[in-house]
Design an enzyme around this catalytic site. Structure first.
Site, PDB file in Angstrom:
ATOM      1  N   GLU A 124     -48.812  46.405   5.790  1.00 40.72           N
ATOM      2  CA  GLU A 124     -47.704  46.028   6.678  1.00 40.72           C
ATOM      3  C   GLU A 124     -46.440  46.371   5.910  1.00 40.72           C
ATOM      4  O   GLU A 124     -46.067  45.682   4.970  1.00 40.72           O
ATOM      5  CB  GLU A 124     -47.790  44.543   7.028  1.00 40.72           C
ATOM      6  CG  GLU A 124     -46.908  44.153   8.202  1.00 40.72           C
ATOM      7  CD  GLU A 124     -45.500  43.793   7.769  1.00 40.72           C
ATOM      8  OE1 GLU A 124     -44.611  44.678   7.866  1.00 40.72           O
ATOM      9  OE2 GLU A 124     -45.297  42.658   7.329  1.00 40.72           O
TER      10      GLU A 124
ATOM     11  N   CYS B  62     -39.097  42.134   7.758  1.00 35.72           N
ATOM     12  CA  CYS B  62     -39.586  43.483   8.077  1.00 35.72           C
ATOM     13  C   CYS B  62     -39.452  43.786   9.560  1.00 35.72           C
ATOM     14  O   CYS B  62     -39.178  44.920   9.949  1.00 35.72           O
ATOM     15  CB  CYS B  62     -41.035  43.638   7.618  1.00 35.72           C
ATOM     16  SG  CYS B  62     -42.115  42.301   8.140  1.00 35.72           S
TER      17      CYS B  62
END
Length: 460
Positions: free
Chosen positions: A231, A265
């Site tokens: 990720e 993120c």
């Protein structure tokens, strides 16, 4: 090279703790111990594992204030957001405990070459997680709880500046009744980390971090044929379409940029606004962003805290300055403060175009990039004009059309309609392109590191 690391409070620059790095031999002993614990843990029933996972969620609530305070001190987030993070972690535990036994249950199949068969989801072994500092509890809980439920052993290498949070989580898991060594935190260097990846007992590696870090870790894992889940970063675009409600647009795009100090993120980072709304949006957006104050997170008048480290703040400022050199214009903020702490003002950039860091790269802090689009179709094109693909958003009164754009055209793993979100236990989380691969949450994470094993009975 130093054999110790220090955690530093980014609000005042003061040292919090010093930790001795584990040697290669010490780390390997822990890997071996985790594997031995896995051999027993894998034999626990799904219901028994679920009961322990539920208890971990309860233990997180018991230690909520302690863990939240530590996160505030180690990486500078607001106390209210630190408590929200602990609540999300408990939600993940509750969801996993409720749905895990069904998600991981054997599945009956009728094979063409036998009397009967079934698919069983066998735990693989030790799963190694390398995690970042921006959500010190959530990033750990996200992958570890899914793998504990699946029956794996779990190792953690946390970011150095939140080492205390990683060690506290290990203590909380044990207190909740997780058997010794099923989950362990490693305080190790990058070189020793590579040795952990190579260890025969480690069967999978998961990393949350930059795309550069992802390439290195995935490459090292590939050398040893280990599966990875990545990720990675992103520069998520939020589209303000022709028919957007301006109140919704402003509220969403402000919150989406400054939540967690902009260090998320899946944060809103590029704001792609159609010609019809651009000037109105820009005026109102800058007014709201200018009014926000970065300060001591423990003070009630602070809208956001410092960035997590001084070097990260300096890197962000370099990205802003390079964008300006290449044609961007600062509408507010953009000046690096002097004095203690890792503070950076809320900043908005205009005239953001390809070739600038503000357009091409990830700005991991409170800096917003405004991008003008001709129309809705052009806005969608700009959104997808990125090497990343983690999340994004669409602001539009026509929800049916927005959801169609999201599902058919937006090249990302997640899309939010008329609002900003971070993560929820029920929905898959992950990206495409340089934002990585694999999924967590929504039951998907429990299947990432298991052996989907066929068992076929040819004759009774």
């Amino acid at each position: 090279m130093s054999n110790s690391i220090k955690t530093i409070n980014p609000t005042n620059g003061e040292t919090l703790e010093s930790y001795t790095l584990m040697s290669s031999a010490e780390a390997k002993q822990i890997v071996d111990a985790c594997y031995e614990a896995f051999l027993d843990w894998r034999l626990e029933s799904l219901e028994s594992r679920a009961k322990t996972v539920k208890a971990i969620g309860q233990a997180l609530q018991k230690h909520k204030e302690e863990l939240a305070d530590l996160m505030v001190n180690e990486m500078g987030k607001l106390p209210s957001q630190a408590r929200q993070e602990v609540d999300l972690c408990t939600g993940i535990c509750d969801y996993t405990a409720e749905h895990g036994p069904k998600k991981l249950a054997d599945e009956e199949r009728q094979p063409g070459n036998g009397k009967r068969g079934f698919v069983t989801y066998s735990p693989m072994g030790v799963i190694y997680g390398i995690q970042p500092w921006n959500f010190p509890a959530y990033q750990v809980v996200r992958y570890s709880i899914a793998n504990i439920m699946a029956g794996n052993g779990v190792l953690l290498k946390h970011a150095e500046n939140v080492t205390g949070s990683g060690l506290l989580l290990e203590k909380i898991y044990r207190e909740a009744g997780l058997p010794e060594n099923v989950f362990r935190t490693l305080v190790i260097s990058h070189d020793v980390s590579d040795e952990v990846i190579a260890h025969s007992a480690v069967r999978g590696v998961t990393l949350t971090g930059s795309d550069g870090a992802g390439r290195k870790v995935a490459g090292k894992a590939a050398e040893h044929l280990k599966k990875t889940v990545l990720e990675l970063g992103s520069n998520d675009a939020y589209l303000v379409l022709d028919d957007a409600d301006m109140d919704v647009a402003i509220n969403t795009c402000v919150q989406g940029r400054v939540y967690n100090g902009g260090q998320t993120c899946v944060a809103a980072k590029r704001f792609v606004v159609t010609e019809k709304n651009y000037e109105t949006f820009k005026k109102r957006y800058v007014e709201r962003m200018q009014s926000l104050k970065a300060g001591d997170p423990t003070q009630e008048d602070s809208d956001l805290g410092p960035m997590a480290r001084v070097d990260l703040r300096d890197d962000l400022h370099d990205q802003v300055e390079e964008s300006v050199r290449k044609g961007a214009k600062i509408l507010c903020g953009g000046e690096k403060p002097s004095g203690k702490g890792a503070f950076y003002p809320v900043t908005v950039l205009d005239y953001v175009t390809p070739g600038q860091p503000a357009y091409d790269d990830e700005l991991f802090g409170p800096v917003a990039a405004l991008i003008r689009a001709k129309d809705d179709e052009d806005a969608m094109r700009i959104a997808n004009d990125s090497r990343y693909g983690l999340g994004g958003g669409i602001i539009s009164k026509d929800v049916k059309r927005a959801t169609e754009l999201a599902s058919k055209y937006f090249d990302t793993g997640m899309v939010f309609i008329n609002g900003f979100g971070v993560a929820t236990p029920e929905m898959p989380f992950g990206g495409v392109k340089n934002s990585g691969y694999g999924r967590e949450h929504g039951g998907f994470g429990m299947h990432e590191f298991v052996n989907a094993k066929s068992v076929i009975v040819v004759q009774e």
